[in-house]
Design an enzyme around this catalytic site. Structure first.
Site, mmCIF file in Angstrom:
data_model
loop_
_atom_site.group_PDB
_atom_site.id
_atom_site.type_symbol
_atom_site.label_atom_id
_atom_site.label_comp_id
_atom_site.label_asym_id
_atom_site.label_seq_id
_atom_site.Cartn_x
_atom_site.Cartn_y
_atom_site.Cartn_z
ATOM 1 N N ASP A 209 0.762 -2.402 -10.032
ATOM 2 C CA ASP A 209 1.847 -1.543 -9.612
ATOM 3 C C ASP A 209 2.464 -0.803 -10.775
ATOM 4 O OD1 ASP A 209 2.202 -4.038 -7.544
ATOM 5 O OD2 ASP A 209 2.654 -2.126 -6.656
ATOM 6 N N LEU A 231 6.833 -1.081 -12.267
ATOM 7 C CA LEU A 231 6.476 -1.784 -11.047
ATOM 8 C C LEU A 231 6.869 -0.901 -9.869
ATOM 9 C CD1 LEU A 231 7.881 -5.363 -11.839
ATOM 10 C CD2 LEU A 231 5.514 -4.614 -12.001
ATOM 11 N N ASP A 232 6.130 -0.994 -8.798
ATOM 12 C CA ASP A 232 6.484 -0.252 -7.593
ATOM 13 C C ASP A 232 7.875 -0.626 -7.114
ATOM 14 O OD1 ASP A 232 4.327 1.348 -7.285
ATOM 15 O OD2 ASP A 232 3.399 0.212 -5.669
ATOM 16 N N LYS A 233 8.456 0.256 -6.347
ATOM 17 C CA LYS A 233 9.791 0.029 -5.809
ATOM 18 C C LYS A 233 9.889 -1.315 -5.090
ATOM 19 C CE LYS A 233 13.183 2.048 -2.620
ATOM 20 N NZ LYS A 233 13.481 3.192 -1.707
ATOM 21 N N ARG A 339 -2.802 -4.539 -4.403
ATOM 22 C CA ARG A 339 -2.650 -4.158 -2.995
ATOM 23 C C ARG A 339 -3.954 -3.592 -2.425
ATOM 24 N NH1 ARG A 339 2.630 -0.504 -3.213
ATOM 25 N NH2 ARG A 339 2.411 -0.542 -0.932
#
Length: 428
Positions: A209, A231-233, A339
């Site tokens: 991410d 990092l992703d939200k 993911r």
């Protein structure tokens, strides 16, 4: 290919650090009770409470480096090499973002001609002259946002990012980001921000991410904290921030060489089979959905995707195979790597609506496999889960100042901990 790898686990981590706040001991005990199999390494090392002292921080000066010149001839090169990559390899302690800025400002010539495209390919015999530019400011305002600081010294800052917090300002998220909070924490003024996209980037991204902050590094006029990765939200967990350009360049190089230790845990919808292994499937942009990445077998030769490898291990299985707590270790760092690989295996992360881990899928897998007494509460927690169940639990790197290997860990947030606790109880 999907192949079995030798057994590995979190127990291999030798020295981890928790926040020194008064709440850390209670957080640790809750974490160990909910994640006993993940926590063995913490029990083994909890007798070392503090990070080793930074021995040489007082001796490393902060240097602007503006005006630094490079005049050099390109030696023999293998294949294509970008101008920004080549210059970065020739100058120590300068971030690639700074090099790119210098190129865009017309401060670089190749064979006597100004080249302002960072992706220009150099060849053997090219005469390259480069003058490093002044530090370019970014546009973000300091905001008094509570930050969970795991560790801080004069050179680095390790933060436990909560889920739903965006790392840096972008269209649609101009404030309330981690960058805004760090500017306030470091007592920096409002500064201008440049969020340019890198042209035809061949710079890899640095986590499942995370992405290397190249053109949009966080810098201000004198004290210049820099976002090295992100990092992703929706992803929670550990993230390191550089406080000076030397540290930024040093950490960025570690990410590039894959020497940063990053361990994630997740809840999956279903159970990976086999229970541990290695996924080696290229990752590229999903042709049917531009906001999503995809694992695309055999796509390296076509240029559609880039090499990606992940190692995983099932730590615990819940609800008769309805879900699993899975540990991930990354060999490469592509955008959304975990993911995309989890989706490819047919076990998307629980709560990851973008990659198929929908609430309806989770409910269908769990509803008839958990005890009736817990069923309602579990399904309610699942229905409220509005992010992928993914947490960056361990972060280890070589300190850019001391050279010591430092490692940190932080417990998962309550939404993930509560769901794991209920699933485990229901299984018993």
């Amino acid at each position: 290919m999907l192949s079995i790898s030798p057994s590995f686990s979190l127990t291999s981590v030798k020295s981890l650090r928790f926040p020194s706040s008064s709440s850390s001991s209670s957080s640790l005990s809750i974490f160990i009770s909910l994640f006993p199999k993940v926590s063995k390494f913490i029990r083994a090392s909890s007798g070392i409470p503090n990070l080793v002292a930074c021995r040489t921080t007082e001796n490393i000066p902060r240097v602007n480096n503006a005006g630094l010149k490079l005049e050099e001839t390109v030696d023999a090169v293998k294949g294509k090499i970008r101008l920004d990559s080549w210059i970065s390899s020739r100058i120590n302690g300068i971030s690639r973002a700074r090099v790119q800025s210098s190129i865009r400002l017309g401060l670089v010539t190749v064979n006597g001609r100004v080249v302002d495209k960072v992706s220009h390919n150099v060849k053997a015999g090219d005469e390259v002259n480069c003058t490093i530019s002044e530090l370019q400011p970014l546009k973000a305002e300091p905001e008094d946002i509570p930050l969970d600081i795991v560790y801080e010294d004069k050179h680095v800052l390790v933060v436990n990012k909560p889920a739903h917090m965006v790392v840096h300002p972008a269209p649609g998220n101009p404030n309330g980001t981690l960058v805004n909070g760090i500017l306030h924490h470091c007592s920096l003024p409002c500064v201008a921000y440049s969020n340019q996209e890198e042209d035809d980037s061949d710079e890899e991204t640095f986590s499942d991410d995370e992405e290397m902050m190249t053109s949009s590094s966080l810098y201000s006029a004198s004290v210049r904290p820099g976002i090295v990765h992100r990092l992703d939200k929706g992803t929670s967990g550990l993230l390191v921030v550089a406080k000076d350009e030397h540290s930024h360049a040093h950490l960025a190089e570690q990410f590039k060489l894959h020497t940063i230790e990053r361990v994630y845990i997740s809840l999956t919808s279903g159970v990976p089979s086999p229970s541990q292994g290695r996924i080696e499937i290229p990752i590229g942009r999903d042709s049917s959905n531009r906001i999503r990445m995809a694992a695309i077998p055999g796509s390296l030769s076509s240029g559609r995707a880039r090499y990606a490898a992940s190692r995983y291990k099932v730590i615990e299985t819940f609800a008769g195979g309805g879900s699993a707590l899975v540990e991930w270790r990354l060999e490469t760092g592509r955008t959304h790597q975990i993911r995309a690989h989890a989706k490819y295996m047919g076990v998307p992360l629980l709560g990851d609506e973008v990659y198929g881990g929908t609430k309806s899928m989770a409910v269908s897998l769990l509803q008839k496999r958990v005890s009736r007494s817990d069923q309602e509460q579990i399904l309610e927690l699942v229905s409220r889960m509005d992010r992928p169940c993914l947490h960056a639990i361990v972060l280890g790197f070589e300190h850019p100042c001391t050279g010591d290997i430092v490692k940190f860990s932080c417990p998962p947030p309550s939404d993930l901990s509560k769901l794991v606790g209920l699933l485990r109880r229901s299984g018993k």
